[in-house]
Write an enzyme that holds these catalytic residues in place. Structure first.
Site, PDB file in Angstrom:
ATOM      1  CG  LEU A  28      -1.772  -1.255   1.448  1.00 18.83           C
ATOM      2  CD1 LEU A  28      -2.844  -0.970   2.492  1.00 18.83           C
ATOM      3  CD2 LEU A  28      -2.409  -1.763   0.174  1.00 18.83           C
ATOM      4  CG  ASN A  51       6.470  -6.076   6.121  1.00 19.07           C
ATOM      5  OD1 ASN A  51       5.482  -6.097   5.395  1.00 19.07           O
ATOM      6  ND2 ASN A  51       7.432  -5.199   5.986  1.00 19.07           N
TER       7      ASN A  51
END
Lengths: 282, 282, 282
Positions: free
Chosen positions: A109, A178
């Site tokens: 993103l 992550n």
């Protein structure tokens, strides 16, 4: 803030996020599980290129938005429009997603969509992220991610939204959700998709620690299905797709829906909960 | 009954249970998934020792209740009080649980708490077992089990309640939810925690047969995460903890809750069902 | 239609199904996840032979319905009656299921039960398939599949309905829920049983592609528990059974029910949805 971003780019994504959250603590801005940096690109050059081979029924969707195929609102909108077109096209039965960029599939993103943006814009962005996942995870096409570079966070989400994952056998390429490392929380549907792919315990470890897996480690835990030399990722995806398309479409589609419907319905019925939690920096 | 216990101690826990159930068949007593034997210790010497290193934010909780760290009501009460204190202490971010005893981490629930005891006392005991698990499985701290000896039944439950498990690489040490072997049934939340850790099929086999796994076998099915030489269990736990604490607390905590909340809520909403089934001896 | 069947037998099951669905497209007939072909056998010779060893409490159920132990309505009825008898017999604690035929355990549901049959007959057949699975998956006996040959589709369902699977170590023998390959969709309870056995992702891949696994590959994904030389399948099952019967019955039975009840209840409460989807040929 421009300075912050310029400076923190040196320190990698984690540094960026820490500093960003310091600077944005007082504003009403949302934080997302992303970390890629990208200058807003106002040009109209397409971020995605689609080639549909009518003889095979297989489309190759190439992400070509330098430097790292960040999933910006513009990118996601273009991605979803292309996906929808292919989905409606009866001649298209299989979709391969890959990147034209060197070393990166997608860095996830676009952080710039969430800092200093109005809640409305932020909501629009998250709606586009959900739409991308919903269309991909529930696609009637057979979908293969040809992961020819690193694929963290949202890039990993896109990969595990496909039916099958082939990754370049390069230990320097990594993949994983992550977000936690960056001080943010992956939304529950990221989590559900990961659990569906690698099981509960591997997902728990992976998400609590925000782990990025090298390609070989990703194969070990089942985050990707196959490793091949970098220059064979796309051709292997093509070969694999022909095996998927040898299966009767209708039976495969109903079976896929049977496997994935519950996870998809959970997001659809929880649309109010999908804004990820804001988490302060440590 | 004292004679029975003395005699059956020679035959191991299974023998104990068989004989115990013969003797207790007519009474209204509850049977638990435990098997350790321990003289009731009326001394006030602490069964648990906690050291919090303020420079690292890591507490080491040492179980020191000979001969086998049986989880008696006294032990569990002391354990829960210590856990609660650490949980409230803002300076404590990580918890390592280990044993001061040779060859045993914890042998599980104290059988003496359940035979010949009143239903009230028995209920109090089971409430303490649940409390231990609820506090541990839902802890905001990063929790690591430094399993430096055998860890059957309740000892295994305590281990899989943590975030990470490091075990001494000694094939003579075993771990597992072996209740079924003893003619008793692990409560559903023992089962849920095991399924979350090793998956449905390994849990099914494990529970139906009441399997104890040697350390190497436990690693193979994912019941523990890592094996190290016996004298490095604690130091490895310390090193590992520093990696866990490098992750922003808030994001890790919300992520952990997202992974475990459903399992915890199930116990909370089923508190009436948590008394394990009484099962006759074979 | 007899011609179609005779001809397509040459091309394997997939060919059969494709052609069959062309021919049955206009009728109101149900399609099932089966593929074996078998002449309707009007003889009254038993399709199943049961030997109960009263000294061990172990029954061996031999499927002996040439050529491929197809699960016809007659076969399933006989199977269920035998299962029920053993279930009621207090002296029987363990059940081993095997085949007297060379190279095949069971080729699955009998296709002839579903083409050209009335909806009533079809419903009766599906009820028998469900009954077989319900009785097996929920049996109080310890159940071991001694898989001494190939075991596709319904044969695989029968195998994963048992507590443990021992297969002949022969790479030419295969096992799997391959319905999708045949253009049909495995019912949700086939899927649930497979997910419980091999996990979500392996089940997803397996079902979307309709994969048949060679014995060694089946072991790798956990679809079977153990491979042994072909001539030792039954004796190993006997040895393994004695380990299962060393576990106190009552505790094992309650534990098994705790593991499987939810999956069983889902079928029981969805009995109206259990007719598999009709899927057109490609």
């Amino acid at each position: 803030m421009a300075n912050v971003l310029r400076n923190s780019a040196k320190f990698g994504f984690s540094g960026v996020l820490s500093q960003l959250s310091i600077h944005s603590r007082h504003g009403r801005e949302c934080v997302s599980p992303c970390f890629s940096l990208q200058q807003r690109n106002n040009s109209t050059s397409p971020k995605i290129k689609v080639d549909l081979d009518n003889s095979t029924g297989v489309a190759v969707l190439r992400m070509q938005s330098p430097p790292v195929n960040s999933l910006s609102l513009d990118f996601l909108t273009e991605f979803c429009i292309n996906l929808e077109k292919l989905e409606m096209d009866k001649s298209c039965r299989g979709l391969i997603i890959t990147s034209t960029l060197s070393k990166v599939f997608s860095a996830g993103l676009d952080i710039m969509e969430m800092y200093g943006k109005s809640p409305e814009r932020c909501g629009e962005f998250w709606k586009a992220v959900q739409e991308m996942w919903l269309k991909l995870y529930g696609s009637n096409m057979a979908t293969i991610a040809a992961i020819n570079g690193s694929s963290p966070a949202g890039g990993c989400l896109m990969s595990i939204g496909c039916d099958y994952r082939i990754m370049a056998d390069n230990p320097r390429y990594s993949i994983g959700l992550n977000e936690t490392q960056l001080g943010i929380v992956a939304p529950f549907w990221f989590k559900d998709t990961l659990v569906n792919t690698v099981g509960n315990r591997a997902a728990e470890l992976s998400l609590e620690l925000g782990l990025l897996y090298s390609a070989p480690d990703a194969l070990k835990i089942g985050l990707v299905d196959q490793l091949v030399p970098e220059d064979q990722v796309l051709s292997t995806a093509q070969d694999t797709m022909s095996k998927w398309l040898a299966v009767p479409d209708h039976a495969r589609q109903i079976t896929k829906s049977m496997m994935r419907k519950q996870t998809i319905d959970k997001l659809l019925s929880n649309s109010l909960q999908t804004m990820p939690d804001r988490s302060p920096s440590p």
